[in-house]
Design a protein around this motif. Structure first.
Motif, PDB file in Angstrom:
ATOM      1  N   CYS A 242      46.364  57.292  45.486  1.00 51.70           N
ATOM      2  CA  CYS A 242      46.159  55.992  44.829  1.00 51.70           C
ATOM      3  C   CYS A 242      45.568  56.172  43.434  1.00 51.70           C
ATOM      4  N   LEU A 243      44.643  57.112  43.286  1.00 57.54           N
ATOM      5  CA  LEU A 243      44.074  57.380  41.961  1.00 57.54           C
ATOM      6  C   LEU A 243      45.152  57.821  40.977  1.00 57.54           C
TER       7      LEU A 243
ATOM      8  N   VAL B  53      47.032  54.734  39.552  1.00 60.49           N
ATOM      9  CA  VAL B  53      46.291  53.636  38.921  1.00 60.49           C
ATOM     10  C   VAL B  53      46.962  53.156  37.638  1.00 60.49           C
TER      11      VAL B  53
ATOM     12  N   GLY C 247      46.243  48.926  37.582  1.00 64.73           N
ATOM     13  CA  GLY C 247      44.890  48.873  38.119  1.00 64.73           C
ATOM     14  C   GLY C 247      44.792  48.463  39.573  1.00 64.73           C
TER      15      GLY C 247
ATOM     16  N   ALA D  87      43.600  51.049  42.028  1.00 67.07           N
ATOM     17  CA  ALA D  87      42.184  51.423  41.978  1.00 67.07           C
ATOM     18  C   ALA D  87      41.446  50.858  43.182  1.00 67.07           C
TER      19      ALA D  87
END
Length: 169
Positions: free
Chosen positions: A23-24, A27, A32, A35
């Motif tokens: 997921c990071l 981002v 976003g 995040a």
């Protein structure tokens, strides 16, 4: 904690941490949104670490983090109802942290809130798994399609992790 429970707990930690790392990575592409998913995944990994009782300040800190994630999810709801799952997940994690802090051992089964969360995440996992399998036949190896399927698989893995943690309460 038996060795099988310990192994399951550590597998859940790894699964959630890997989902958080993915997921990071996403981002920037997601504007976003990923995040929030990364925070949830890393938080789930932290909660799944088999350290014994989570009482006192650890549970309060975790609950505060997840309440912050819930506020972020409320903010995301401006973009559509499809973000409601983030809100439910954040509140579920806060509930588990606070329940751990209270040290409530429900001898007569799960609380009504836990039962509702179990039903929600069981449905989420079944629906997500069905969607992933149905879309799997359409995957032809191109990057955007594979990335979408990987995102769905990470969400499914986090849903299964949430279901597992709720069952272990």
């Amino acid at each position: 904690m038996s060795s099988a429970d310990l192994a399951l707990a550590w597998l859940l930690v790894v699964l959630c941490a890997v989902s958080g790392a993915y997921c990071l990575r996403q981002v920037r592409r997601s504007g976003g949104v990923a995040a929030g998913e990364a925070v949830m995944a890393f938080g789930m990994a932290l909660m799944a670490v088999p350290l014994g009782n989570r009482d006192g300040w650890q549970a309060v800190v975790l609950a505060a983090v997840f309440c912050g994630a819930a506020l972020h999810a409320v903010w995301l709801l401006r973009g559509g109802v499809h973000h409601a799952h983030h809100l439910v997940g954040s509140l579920a994690m806060a509930w588990m942290a606070l329940t751990a802090a209270a040290g409530s051992g429900h001898g007569g089964g799960p609380s009504p809130v836990t039962g509702l969360l179990l039903l929600y995440f069981a449905g989420y996992v079944l629906l997500g798994g069905t969607r992933l399998v149905a879309a799997g036949g359409a995957v032809q190896g191109t990057y955007p399609v594979v990335a979408t399927e990987l995102t769905r698989a990470c969400r499914l893995a986090m849903g299964m992790g949430m279901l597992t943690m709720l069952l272990m309460m």
